[in-house]
Write a protein that holds these residues in place. Structure first.
Motif, PDB file in Angstrom:
ATOM      1  N   UNK A  41       0.947  -1.141   0.014  1.00  0.00           N
ATOM      2  CA  UNK A  41      -0.171  -0.357   0.173  1.00  0.00           C
ATOM      3  C   UNK A  41       0.876   0.945   0.392  1.00  0.00           C
ATOM      4  N   UNK A  42       2.106   1.124  -0.136  1.00  0.00           N
ATOM      5  CA  UNK A  42       2.924   2.244  -0.132  1.00  0.00           C
ATOM      6  C   UNK A  42       4.106   2.287  -1.715  1.00  0.00           C
ATOM      7  N   UNK A  43       4.718   1.798  -1.623  1.00  0.00           N
ATOM      8  CA  UNK A  43       5.391   2.117  -2.431  1.00  0.00           C
ATOM      9  C   UNK A  43       6.207   1.157  -3.437  1.00  0.00           C
ATOM     10  N   UNK A  45       8.092  10.036  -6.204  1.00  0.00           N
ATOM     11  CA  UNK A  45       8.835  10.872  -5.243  1.00  0.00           C
ATOM     12  C   UNK A  45      10.371  10.365  -5.591  1.00  0.00           C
ATOM     13  N   UNK A  46      10.925  11.545  -5.368  1.00  0.00           N
ATOM     14  CA  UNK A  46      12.396  10.985  -5.999  1.00  0.00           C
ATOM     15  C   UNK A  46      12.668  10.832  -3.801  1.00  0.00           C
ATOM     16  N   UNK A  47      14.315  10.525  -3.771  1.00  0.00           N
ATOM     17  CA  UNK A  47      14.861  10.557  -2.567  1.00  0.00           C
ATOM     18  C   UNK A  47      16.222  10.296  -2.493  1.00  0.00           C
ATOM     19  N   UNK A  48      16.803  11.516  -2.282  1.00  0.00           N
ATOM     20  CA  UNK A  48      18.056  11.174  -2.211  1.00  0.00           C
ATOM     21  C   UNK A  48      18.581  10.037  -1.345  1.00  0.00           C
ATOM     22  N   UNK A  49      19.537   9.693  -1.530  1.00  0.00           N
ATOM     23  CA  UNK A  49      20.137   8.714  -0.526  1.00  0.00           C
ATOM     24  C   UNK A  49      21.249   8.991   0.652  1.00  0.00           C
ATOM     25  N   UNK A  55      16.810   7.761  -5.088  1.00  0.00           N
ATOM     26  CA  UNK A  55      16.307   7.018  -5.757  1.00  0.00           C
ATOM     27  C   UNK A  55      14.859   7.061  -6.379  1.00  0.00           C
ATOM     28  N   UNK A  56      13.927   6.113  -6.726  1.00  0.00           N
ATOM     29  CA  UNK A  56      12.317   6.219  -6.816  1.00  0.00           C
ATOM     30  C   UNK A  56      11.489   6.242  -6.365  1.00  0.00           C
ATOM     31  N   UNK A  57      10.519   6.612  -5.580  1.00  0.00           N
ATOM     32  CA  UNK A  57       9.209   5.494  -4.918  1.00  0.00           C
ATOM     33  C   UNK A  57       7.945   6.355  -5.656  1.00  0.00           C
ATOM     34  N   UNK A  58       7.917   4.605  -6.295  1.00  0.00           N
ATOM     35  CA  UNK A  58       6.664   4.820  -7.163  1.00  0.00           C
ATOM     36  C   UNK A  58       5.627   4.078  -6.423  1.00  0.00           C
ATOM     37  N   UNK A  59       4.396   4.859  -6.275  1.00  0.00           N
ATOM     38  CA  UNK A  59       3.168   4.894  -5.093  1.00  0.00           C
ATOM     39  C   UNK A  59       2.475   3.426  -6.081  1.00  0.00           C
ATOM     40  N   UNK A  75      -2.192  14.346  -3.903  1.00  0.00           N
ATOM     41  CA  UNK A  75      -1.044  15.147  -3.652  1.00  0.00           C
ATOM     42  C   UNK A  75      -0.288  15.018  -2.523  1.00  0.00           C
ATOM     43  N   UNK A  76      -1.422  15.598  -1.440  1.00  0.00           N
ATOM     44  CA  UNK A  76      -1.922  15.658  -0.082  1.00  0.00           C
ATOM     45  C   UNK A  76      -1.000  14.092   0.632  1.00  0.00           C
ATOM     46  N   UNK A  77      -0.959  12.747   0.554  1.00  0.00           N
ATOM     47  CA  UNK A  77      -0.358  12.190   0.758  1.00  0.00           C
ATOM     48  C   UNK A  77       0.646  12.260   0.680  1.00  0.00           C
ATOM     49  N   UNK A  78       1.072  12.116  -0.539  1.00  0.00           N
ATOM     50  CA  UNK A  78       1.926  12.273  -0.716  1.00  0.00           C
ATOM     51  C   UNK A  78       3.246  13.216  -0.123  1.00  0.00           C
TER      52      UNK A  78
END
Length: 358
Positions: free
Chosen positions: A198-200, A250-254, A276-280, A286-289
Motif C-alpha cells: 500500500x506504499x511504494x 517521488x525522489x529521495x536522496x540517499x 532513488x524513485x518511490x513509485x506509489x 498529492x497531499x498524501x505524498x
C-alpha cells in the motif's frame, strides 16, 4: 521578501482559459440543505472558510479541483475547491477550456491567487458585484514558457511554498494543533517501511551522470542530490533507450549533504547517482505524498548521517517512518489528506502575501 519579476509573463483574459458557469444546486432553503452532521461541503456566498457554509447529506453537485467564486459578494470569495461539493445559488465555477490536463491542484492554486489579487484591485463589493461577465473579461498575467503557461513554474512555486511552510514547522514529535494549543495524540501512529503493502515500489533510479547529459533539445528534468527546486538540477535531452520516470513519483536522496531530500516530481525525469524513485502502488493523492515526503525527510535527518551512515544500506531493509493509522491498523490516508489541507488553509494568507504584485 523580494518581488517576483513578471516582466516576461503573458497577459490572458480569463475567457481565453476558462468558461464560467453557475454551480448546480439543490434549490432548498438552508435548514433543509445543511445538516450539522453532514459530510459533503456546501459552497456558499461567503468570503471565509474557503466558501464552505456547512455540510450536507445530499449528493455533491460539482466535482472538485476547480475554482469557485460568488457573483454577489466580493473578490475575496474566490477559492480553490479540492474535493467534490454541493453548489449554491450565485456561486460560479471555472472550467478549463484549454490545457485541461495541466490544471493540477498547484497550478489552479497559483492561478486562484493571481485571479483574486487582480479582481480585488477592481473594487468589487456587495453593490458593485463581481459578475460572471466581468470575471470572463478580466485580464491576468501568468508565467509562460514557449508561449504557453509555464505549468512547471506554477507547480513548483506552490509546492515549494507549501513544503517550506510545513517542513519548517511540523514534525511528528512536534505537531501542534494550534487551535487547541496542545500536541496531537500520537498513540494511533506506527512505523511503516516504504516498501510495505500500500506504499511504494522502490526503484533505484537511472543513476546517470549529469556531465554526460546533452542539452540540445531538453525535455526532461534531471534530479540530483539537491534540496531546492524539487531536486531538479538540470533540464536535459531525452535518451532514446531510457524512458524517463513519470510525473507524480517521488525522489529521495540517499546520501550526501542533502541526504533525505524527498520531493514529488511535477514532470518526467531522470535521476543521478544515489537518488532513488518511490513509485506509489496506488493512485496516491498529492497531499498524501506530501505528508509522507516530510516524514521521510525528518526521519532521514534525525537518524542518519551524511558520509557516515547514509540511507543506501537501510532503504530496502530497516528504514521506516511514522504514519497515522486507522482502526484496522492501516495508514490513515484521510487523516493525512485533511492534515495537509488544514495546514495549507492556515498558510493561505502567507501565500497571498508572497504573490502580491504592484
Amino acid at each position: 521578501m523580494s518581488k517576483i519579476n513578471i516582466s516576461e509573463w503573458k497577459e490572458y483574459q480569463i475567457k481565453e482559459l476558462f468558461d464560467i458557469t453557475p454551480t448546480r444546486y439543490h434549490k432548498l432553503i438552508n435548514k433543509d440543505l445543511i445538516d450539522e452532521n453532514g459530510i459533503n461541503p456546501v459552497i456558499v456566498n461567503s468570503s471565509y472558510n474557503n466558501g464552505v457554509g456547512g455540510y450536507s447529506y445530499l449528493e455533491c453537485t460539482e466535482i472538485g479541483n476547480i475554482i469557485t467564486f460568488s457573483d454577489t459578494t466580493t473578490a475575496e470569495s474566490i477559492f480553490y475547491q479540492p474535493i467534490d461539493f454541493v453548489g449554491y445559488s450565485h456561486v460560479q465555477k471555472l472550467t478549463p477550456i484549454l490545457y485541461h490536463e495541466n490544471w493540477t491542484k498547484n497550478c489552479l492554486l497559483f492561478f486562484m491567487v493571481i485571479f483574486r489579487k487582480q479582481a480585488s484591485l477592481m473594487d468589487f463589493n456587495y453593490v458593485n458585484k463581481f459578475t460572471r461577465e466581468m470575471a470572463l473579461n478580466l485580464n491576468i498575467k501568468l508565467p509562460v514558457k514557449n508561449d504557453i503557461p509555464d505549468w512547471e513554474y506554477m507547480e513548483n512555486f506552490i509546492y515549494n511554498i507549501h513544503k517550506k511552510e510545513i517542513s519548517n514547522q511540523y514534525y511528528i514529535t512536534q505537531y501542534i494543533d494550534r487551535s487547541q494549543s496542545k500536541k496531537i495524540d500520537l498513540s494511533n501512529w506506527r512505523k511503516f517501511h516504504l516498501y510495505d503493502k500500500g506504499l511504494f515500489e522502490i526503484d533505484m533510479g537511472t543513476k546517470l551522470d549529469k556531465v554526460k547529459m546533452t542539452q540540445q533539445n531538453p525535455t526532461v528534468n534531471f534530479i540530483g542530490r539537491a534540496n531546492k527546486n524539487n531536486g531538479i538540477t538540470e533540464y536535459v535531452d531525452l535518451i532514446n533507450d531510457i524512458n524517463p520516470y513519470e510525473a507524480g513519483n517521488l525522489t529521495l536522496s540517499l546520501g550526501g549533504e542533502y541526504l533525505g531530500s524527498c520531493f514529488i516530481q511535477p514532470s518526467p525525469f531522470y535521476t543521478s547517482q544515489n537518488v532513488i524513485v518511490l513509485k506509489p502502488t496506488w493512485d496516491m493523492s498529492f497531499n498524501v505524498k506530501m505528508f509522507i515526503s516530510i516524514m521521510v525527510f525528518r526521519e532521514s535527518r534525525q537518524f542518519y548521517k551524511a558520509f557516515i551512515d547514509e540511507l543506501n544500506r537501510h532503504i530496502k531493509t530497516d528504514f521506516s517512518i511514522y504514519l497515522p493509522i486507522d482502526k484496522a491498523g492501516e495508514p490513515d490516508w484521510e487523516y493525512m489528506e485533511q492534515f495537509i489541507d488544514n495546514l495549507y488553509d492556515k498558510e493561505r494568507e502567507k501565500t497571498k502575501t508572497i504573490l502580491s504584485m504592484h
